[in-house]
Design a protein around this motif. Sequence first.
Motif, short mmCIF file in Angstrom:
data_model
loop_
_atom_site.label_atom_id
_atom_site.label_comp_id
_atom_site.label_asym_id
_atom_site.label_seq_id
_atom_site.Cartn_x
_atom_site.Cartn_y
_atom_site.Cartn_z
N ALA A 80 -30.52 -31.99 -51.61
CA ALA A 80 -29.84 -33.11 -51.07
C ALA A 80 -30.39 -33.14 -49.56
CB ALA A 80 -28.37 -32.85 -51.24
N ALA A 81 -30.24 -32.28 -48.93
CA ALA A 81 -30.63 -32.23 -47.41
C ALA A 81 -31.99 -32.61 -47.12
CB ALA A 81 -30.31 -30.72 -46.87
N THR A 82 -32.98 -32.08 -47.79
CA THR A 82 -34.23 -32.38 -47.66
C THR A 82 -34.59 -33.86 -48.26
OG1 THR A 82 -35.12 -31.30 -49.84
CG2 THR A 82 -35.15 -30.07 -47.80
N LEU A 83 -34.17 -34.07 -49.29
CA LEU A 83 -34.29 -35.59 -49.86
C LEU A 83 -33.65 -36.64 -48.72
CD1 LEU A 83 -34.87 -37.71 -51.95
CD2 LEU A 83 -32.92 -37.53 -52.80
N ALA A 84 -32.47 -36.46 -48.16
CA ALA A 84 -31.89 -37.21 -47.06
C ALA A 84 -32.83 -37.39 -46.03
CB ALA A 84 -30.51 -36.82 -46.65
N ALA A 85 -33.56 -36.22 -45.56
CA ALA A 85 -34.59 -36.30 -44.52
C ALA A 85 -35.49 -37.59 -44.68
CB ALA A 85 -34.97 -35.06 -44.01
N ILE A 86 -36.05 -37.55 -45.93
CA ILE A 86 -36.98 -38.20 -46.14
C ILE A 86 -36.67 -39.79 -46.46
CG2 ILE A 86 -38.75 -39.03 -48.07
CD1 ILE A 86 -38.46 -36.12 -49.16
N GLU A 87 -35.34 -39.82 -46.78
CA GLU A 87 -34.65 -41.17 -46.85
C GLU A 87 -34.55 -41.80 -45.39
OE1 GLU A 87 -31.48 -40.20 -49.43
OE2 GLU A 87 -32.46 -41.37 -51.35
N THR A 88 -33.89 -41.03 -44.55
CA THR A 88 -33.79 -41.71 -43.32
C THR A 88 -35.18 -41.81 -42.57
OG1 THR A 88 -32.11 -39.93 -42.98
CG2 THR A 88 -32.93 -40.67 -40.99
N ALA A 89 -36.12 -41.00 -42.56
CA ALA A 89 -37.27 -41.56 -42.17
C ALA A 89 -37.92 -42.83 -42.77
CB ALA A 89 -38.22 -40.43 -42.38
N PHE A 90 -37.80 -42.98 -44.10
CA PHE A 90 -38.34 -44.20 -44.54
C PHE A 90 -37.51 -45.30 -44.18
CE2 PHE A 90 -37.56 -47.60 -48.11
CZ PHE A 90 -39.39 -47.72 -48.11
N ALA A 91 -36.09 -45.18 -44.09
CA ALA A 91 -35.24 -46.30 -43.42
C ALA A 91 -35.79 -46.58 -42.00
CB ALA A 91 -33.63 -45.88 -43.30
N ASP A 92 -36.25 -45.85 -41.18
CA ASP A 92 -36.63 -45.92 -40.03
C ASP A 92 -37.72 -46.70 -40.13
OD1 ASP A 92 -34.38 -44.70 -39.12
OD2 ASP A 92 -35.30 -42.85 -38.37
N MET A 93 -38.77 -46.38 -40.83
CA MET A 93 -39.92 -47.03 -41.07
C MET A 93 -39.72 -48.48 -41.47
SD MET A 93 -42.24 -44.47 -43.23
CE MET A 93 -43.42 -45.91 -43.63
N GLU A 94 -38.77 -48.88 -42.21
CA GLU A 94 -38.67 -50.27 -42.50
C GLU A 94 -37.94 -50.87 -41.45
OE1 GLU A 94 -36.00 -49.71 -46.10
OE2 GLU A 94 -37.16 -51.03 -47.07
N CYS A 95 -37.15 -50.40 -40.62
CA CYS A 95 -36.76 -50.97 -39.15
C CYS A 95 -37.89 -51.06 -38.31
CB CYS A 95 -35.73 -50.04 -38.62
SG CYS A 95 -34.22 -49.99 -39.72
N ALA A 96 -38.79 -50.35 -38.30
CA ALA A 96 -39.76 -50.24 -37.33
C ALA A 96 -40.60 -51.59 -37.40
CB ALA A 96 -40.67 -49.20 -37.24
N GLY A 97 -40.60 -52.07 -38.98
CA GLY A 97 -41.30 -53.18 -38.85
C GLY A 97 -42.58 -53.18 -38.66
N HIS A 98 -43.00 -54.37 -37.94
CA HIS A 98 -44.48 -54.57 -37.61
C HIS A 98 -45.06 -54.04 -36.50
CE1 HIS A 98 -44.19 -57.44 -41.02
NE2 HIS A 98 -43.06 -57.73 -40.35
N ASP A 99 -44.39 -53.33 -35.70
CA ASP A 99 -45.06 -52.74 -34.51
C ASP A 99 -45.72 -51.35 -34.89
OD1 ASP A 99 -45.59 -51.29 -32.16
OD2 ASP A 99 -43.88 -52.13 -31.04
#
Lengths: 251, 251
Positions: free
Chosen positions: B128-147
């Motif tokens: 659960a913990a290691t998966l959450a870390a992946i998911e968080t990083a992915f969410a931040d990627m989506e936010c970062a968008g086009h930069d």
Amino acid sequence: MTATASARRKESRTAAIAAELGAAIVAGVYRPDELVPGEVELSHRYGASRTVVREAFKLLSAKGLIASRKRSGTRARPREAWHMLDADVLAWRLKSGQAEPKFVFDLLHVRAIVEPAAAAMAARSHTAATLAAIETAFADMECAGHDAVLFADPDIRFHKAILAATDNDVMMAFGALTEAALGVFVRVASRHAGAPAPSVPLHRAVLDAIRRRDAEAAHAAMMALLDRTARNVERNVGRPRASRRAAKPSK
Amino acid sequence: MTATASARRKESRTAAIAAELGAAIVAGVYRPDELVPGEVELSHRYGASRTVVREAFKLLSAKGLIASRKRSGTRARPREAWHMLDADVLAWRLKSGQAEPKFVFDLLHVRAIVEPAAAAMAARSHTAATLAAIETAFADMECAGHDAVLFADPDIRFHKAILAATDNDVMMAFGALTEAALGVFVRVASRHAGAPAPSVPLHRAVLDAIRRRDAEAAHAAMMALLDRTARNVERNVGRPRASRRAAKPSK
DNA sequence: GCGCTCTTATATGTCTGACATATCGTCCAG
DNA sequence: CTGGACGATATGTCAGACATATAAGAGCGC
């Protein structure tokens, strides 16, 4: 334990202190982010000058084992910061009693990923010179015959020569991994089972596939070789224990 | 060139000298087994004490770049001895002008071997913990968008989180490789092409496969992602040049 | 009591000069 | 020509000192 094998050879004081401290850290004597003794205290403890202790610290910090900050002191770094493919880190970790069977299997698992791919690359990219190195190592393996200790050296050379034949600089970095793993295997084998001779045909299959530039066959042959090794270790060491993690995979 | 970016931040003198010397060595300023300047000469050249130069030497020797012997002096080690997965070695090598396109492709090639396998392992072993870390990083990627610059940090975290989720200590050692490769990609992308957004769906595929513990799909998805990266780099940097070897593979 | 600044103690970082030690060249004797 | 002795040299180690950043506490105003 304070003065273990510090005078094992003509090891410099710096190297000896680094080895002892490094072994202690990978053995878990110091928790992650825990302070290690200060430079002055260690210099007294080892009867060496602070200069030597500092140089040992530099060696360890370059391997990701410690980090120093002014006033705070020097702290052991968490395991994910360690340079796991560093020859010394591997050696210290494997030497520290074999209290970590899981680590041995982690190593084998990574080898099973890297080395078949390396064999395939070598099949595609080898030159006359790099192929000759593989062949020489293999010939020496055949000569070594049934002595597990004599067998180890050409065995390591064989695998390293394949890495070199990939014509990929980064691949060379895995030489330390192979060497460490083979070292463990020798120790295990010398305690338990018989001659290493049965693995010669498996090595020959790898060599033949590389020689005729058959990448797929080289991949498969190397995989088979590592499978045999893994089963051998498994038989002698026991299955890997449960993960050290708090939560276990739900499977 | 004698005093490059030595005062770029709050870098210690030792680190600055190690960085400059290390960069010079990986750039090929010193041939394999060639003597580097002695401790006293370097201490004069850098206006530092011999102590500092010696500590810098220890850092470099721990990374496999140099080796010292009494009376003989200190020599640059051949390339096969370098610790290619060390973060500093990678950085120095990539920074030294991009005179080495082949090295960039060597890196990508190794990533294409390691990371798909890591994704498959993560699919099997994540918690659960290691998966959450992946998911968080992915969410931040989506936010970062086009930069492209903002995108790099969560991208690196994404790949490192996957390595961590394998529950294999040795796998963590590849984090430096990923980080270095991503750094290059950012530099390349900022000079040439457009937004990194197109890679988001590819990352999502990896994440989804890991989440439903589908090892094969995770392997394939990661391979697809790296394929895209490789083609991107290839388009912007140019095909890898011929091998540096004397004899070339007969093909 | 609480939060802020200022001081102080501490551990690492750097400098200096000295001596120890191994080893490569050289030279001389056999 | 061979082999051993010897000195020059670069790294290895030592000791003591000062510099510097900073964590931790002292002091103070609120």
